[in-house]
Write a protein that holds these residues in place. Structure first.
Motif, short mmCIF file in Angstrom:
data_model
loop_
_atom_site.label_atom_id
_atom_site.label_comp_id
_atom_site.label_asym_id
_atom_site.label_seq_id
_atom_site.Cartn_x
_atom_site.Cartn_y
_atom_site.Cartn_z
N HIS A 32 33.55 39.25 38.19
CA HIS A 32 33.42 38.12 38.72
C HIS A 32 34.47 37.20 38.86
N ILE A 33 35.70 37.93 38.64
CA ILE A 33 37.01 37.28 38.90
C ILE A 33 37.06 36.77 40.31
N PRO A 34 37.32 35.54 40.39
CA PRO A 34 37.20 35.00 41.93
C PRO A 34 38.40 35.22 42.69
N PRO A 35 38.30 35.18 43.98
CA PRO A 35 39.44 35.68 44.88
C PRO A 35 40.73 34.81 44.75
N GLU A 36 40.90 33.47 44.45
CA GLU A 36 41.72 32.67 44.03
C GLU A 36 42.76 33.09 42.94
N MET A 37 42.11 34.07 42.10
CA MET A 37 42.97 34.64 40.99
C MET A 37 43.71 35.93 41.40
N PRO A 38 44.83 36.39 40.75
CA PRO A 38 45.54 37.68 41.39
C PRO A 38 44.97 38.57 41.57
N ARG A 39 45.15 39.39 42.60
CA ARG A 39 44.64 40.61 43.04
C ARG A 39 44.74 41.74 41.94
N PHE A 40 45.95 41.65 41.14
CA PHE A 40 46.04 42.76 40.26
C PHE A 40 45.00 42.80 39.06
N LEU A 41 44.50 41.41 38.72
CA LEU A 41 43.61 41.47 37.68
C LEU A 41 42.33 41.73 38.29
N ARG A 42 41.93 41.48 39.46
CA ARG A 42 40.73 41.62 40.18
C ARG A 42 40.21 43.23 40.11
N ARG A 43 41.59 43.96 40.32
CA ARG A 43 41.37 45.26 40.45
C ARG A 43 41.52 46.01 38.95
N ALA A 44 41.61 45.24 38.01
CA ALA A 44 41.89 45.93 36.71
C ALA A 44 40.45 46.07 35.76
N VAL A 45 39.34 46.05 36.50
CA VAL A 45 38.25 46.23 35.77
C VAL A 45 38.07 47.28 34.70
#
Length: 311
Positions: free
Chosen positions: A41-54
């Motif tokens: 549920h990390i939102p798009p305004e946070m870094p892409r690298f974090l969103r891809r680190a599930v």
């Protein structure tokens, strides 16, 4: 990422190699679920690298429990109190001081003035849950700040990205511990003291609830829909302490559900609803802390650019 494949192998190894009696907190599954749902549920305004680190963040959920093996005595001994706080022992101390060492000072003063079981007020007996949580939160915020600075300077960011992922996952463990009511109380593994409602006094309720019951009956999908977009916390420390106090209010509910056999076998619908909402509370607070750290890192980045004034 190459790291993702390595993490998957580590996760597989951990599920085989870590004995059941070395699992704490929400158990391996519960801690992974809390991190996984928050990461999804990390939102798009946070870094892409974090969103891809599930995958990496999910694996790191149980990480501090992997540091509790007796074979690493110094490590186990030093961080045991990080997983809990007995809030009943600090009801006299409101608000809690924001710093770990100020907290120590207040506890030692209370211990010196106490004649009945003074060692109850030793920091290692009270627990340090909010302090380790805020310290890891600070590490994450610092990593986000470094990431912003390196990106702005067109410098490599791979290393700081990995640091931020680790801190985000590590933070998740303590936040999840805080959503489990038995991590906030003197009644952590069997009711102590006056017991008019006849709750269990046997040691075993803790693992039965958070490990055995969750393993058999709960998945991440069961509470993912309870999440909402993250909120920026105006005062992370005080709001996190309030979160712990809300969890503490539910201690007796855990014991009542246990008394009604709610956590036995497939358990009861009421136990399922209670447990999924506690796991969701952990994921939501974790997501809010990640989001706040990211936003605050921008402000701290700007502040760090201001030259220091000589006195």
């Amino acid at each position: 990422m190459k790291l993702a494949k390595g993490v998957l192998w580590l996760a597989l190894f951990a599920s085989i190699a870590i004995p059941q009696d070395l699992a704490w907190g929400w158990g391996n599954e519960g801690h992974q679920y809390v991190n996984q749902v928050a990461a999804q549920h990390i939102p798009p305004e946070m870094p892409r690298f974090l969103r891809r680190a599930v995958t990496e963040i999910t694996y790191l959920g149980p990480e501090p429990d992997r540091w509790r093996n007796p074979s690493e005595y110094a490590l186990k001994n030093a961080q045991e109190p990080d997983h809990y706080i007995d809030l009943e022992r600090v009801e006299w101390l409101d608000p809690l001081p924001q710093g770990r060492y100020e907290f120590y000072q207040r506890l030692y003063a209370k211990r010196a003035a106490t004649t009945d079981h003074p060692d109850d007020y030793l920091p290692e007996h009270v627990g340090l849950q909010p302090y380790i949580t805020m310290e890891v939160y600070g590490r994450l915020k610092a990593a986000f700040r470094e990431y912003r600075q390196r990106k702005a300077a067109h410098q490599p960011t791979d290393a700081v990205q990995q640091a931020a992922i680790f801190y985000a996952g590590w933070l998740g463990h303590y936040v999840a511990d805080g959503s489990q009511p038995l991590h906030t109380t003197i009644h952590y593994n069997g009711w102590v003291g006056p017991n008019p409602n006849g709750y269990t006094t046997a040691h075993g309720i803790h693992s039965q609830f958070e490990t055995d019951y969750v393993l058999r009956n709960i998945t991440a999908k069961d509470f993912a829909a309870l999440m909402h977009p993250p909120s920026r916390l105006s005062d992370p420390f005080s709001q996190y302490v309030a979160y712990l106090k809300e969890s503490n209010k539910l201690v007796e509910k855990v014991y009542a559900l246990d008394k009604a056999q709610g956590f036995t076998g497939k358990g009861s619908p009421e136990a399922f609803d209670f447990t999924t909402h506690r796991l969701a509370a952990g994921s939501q607070m974790l997501l809010d802390l990640w989001y706040t750290a990211w936003l605050e890192s921008e402000a701290s980045d700007a502040a760090s650019a201001v030259p220091a004034v000589k006195k």
